[in-house]
Design a protein around this motif. Sequence first.
Motif, mmCIF file in Angstrom:
data_model
loop_
_atom_site.group_PDB
_atom_site.id
_atom_site.type_symbol
_atom_site.label_atom_id
_atom_site.label_comp_id
_atom_site.label_asym_id
_atom_site.label_seq_id
_atom_site.Cartn_x
_atom_site.Cartn_y
_atom_site.Cartn_z
ATOM 1 N N ASP A 131 41.220 34.688 51.075
ATOM 2 C CA ASP A 131 40.866 36.050 51.497
ATOM 3 C C ASP A 131 40.306 36.836 50.325
ATOM 4 N N ARG A 132 39.210 37.489 50.625
ATOM 5 C CA ARG A 132 38.522 38.253 49.596
ATOM 6 C C ARG A 132 39.443 39.266 48.908
ATOM 7 N N GLU A 133 40.316 39.902 49.693
ATOM 8 C CA GLU A 133 41.158 40.949 49.081
ATOM 9 C C GLU A 133 42.212 40.384 48.133
ATOM 10 N N ASN A 134 42.461 39.073 48.235
ATOM 11 C CA ASN A 134 43.418 38.465 47.292
ATOM 12 C C ASN A 134 42.751 37.903 46.036
ATOM 13 N N ALA A 137 39.922 40.903 40.995
ATOM 14 C CA ALA A 137 38.886 41.915 41.233
ATOM 15 C C ALA A 137 37.499 41.465 40.797
ATOM 16 N N ARG A 140 35.359 39.828 43.397
ATOM 17 C CA ARG A 140 35.039 40.527 44.649
ATOM 18 C C ARG A 140 33.653 41.164 44.556
ATOM 19 N N ASN A 141 32.696 40.308 44.267
ATOM 20 C CA ASN A 141 31.322 40.778 44.125
ATOM 21 C C ASN A 141 30.473 40.011 45.110
ATOM 22 N N ASP A 142 29.521 40.708 45.715
ATOM 23 C CA ASP A 142 28.736 40.078 46.772
ATOM 24 C C ASP A 142 27.969 38.854 46.303
ATOM 25 N N ASP A 251 37.272 44.859 34.742
ATOM 26 C CA ASP A 251 38.150 43.815 35.279
ATOM 27 C C ASP A 251 38.406 42.696 34.273
#
Length: 405
Positions: A131-134, A137, A140-142, A251
Amino acid sequence: DNVTGINTDVVVIGGGIAGLWLFNTLNKQGYKALLLEDETLGGGQTIKSQGIVHGGTKYTLSGNLTKAAECIAGMPQRWRDALAGQGDVDLSDARVLSEYHYLWSPGDIASRMTSFFASKALRGRVNQVKDRENLPAIFRNDSFRGKVYELNEIVLDIQTVVKSLVKGLESRTLKVDWTPDSGDSRLVTDNGEIAFIEHTQGNVTYRIHARKFVLTAGEGARTLMGRWGISEPEMQLRPLHMVMVKHAHPDPLYAHCLGVKTVPRMTVTSHPTEDGQWVWYLGGEIAEDGVERTSEEQIRVARRELAAILPWVNFDNAQWSTLRVNRAEPKQSKLLRPDAAFCQSVGNGIVTWPTKLALAPNLADEVGHLLDADGIQPSDNESFALPDNLKHPQVCEQFWSKHFD
Ligand code: FAD
């Protein structure tokens, strides 16, 4: 002359992670243990390490679970217990930089990852972060296309580990200077044994006796063994050329980037500085392959590599530097990575190298077994302390302290 005897059970020579963990453990067990250091505590390989408590995952990159991976697999739990204040040493004041170290593929080597993760060795020890939210940071880039795996390996601020290990035991540490003629300390030998260590302060000469002398001197073991008059066990050095980049990207990153070899293409750890930036510390293949490069060349390669594997991170205003450091280990036939903490009895001494920071608990266990085998038991150490006038070694600075403004 004023000669005073100091009687101990164990003298530990060298205050890196190996010596510190051992010294702390022995004191806790009731041994009269003394720690000798000729520079700063932790200032050798220890502070220059990446602070990852390896569980051996990176050694399984070849697809096989090697002996090294087996031995080291139990280490993260030992450290986690210590961090929780429930281990053989108390690291509850030490700073955890990251609860997990990660492994990521930049996207183009998926097949290799499949066979790697298919190996039984890794089942249960590595989890894919789906999962992206896990995701950490930074991923978490497109534009990030790769896969990220979470390893059961903690990353520590090593300076705080060093502080914790010596806390409350300073009076049992001694700063020594072995310089021939002008120094304050010398090894006195007798028939291949260490008879005692002579240490002079002012007009007093102290003779430090021990039932066992343990060499945890890292690279310094060679000179010490020379003074002791022994040539075995032999040591080998494996050089690295690390890269440091100080920058303001918010980050941190704690991860091995997978490449096509069995060594990670790059291993990145991130270390917070007092002015609110990060020093990213880059090891792995780049550090092993970059030994022959000049600092400028190494920085050029690092920039190119980072641009390839983390293209969305901007390093335009970053400051760069490199650090050369040797890994000191027992000599192996083919420069293979040694298996576990190494300990060898020699006369009334023990020569030892942990080979990995993570293996310091294993090293303390092994020395403990050798002491037991020789019937060296703890005595009462409650009131054991060095005379007040003797000097104690300081804790080291951060590894980047002299490299950036
Ligand atoms: P050192 O830390 O070198 O300590 C030896 C100490 O002895 C020093 O303080 C020195 O001043 C002192 N000394 C030397 N000679 C004398 C003398 N004659 N008298 C008194 N004192 C003396 N391992 C991991 O598990 N995880 C990692 O992420 C990791 N990253 C690494 C990254 C790099 C760049 C390097 C080089 C190593 C890394 N390692 C890592 C390996 C790890 O750093 C070492 O295995 C470990 O720190 C060795 O500890 P040590 O106590 O034996 O040696």
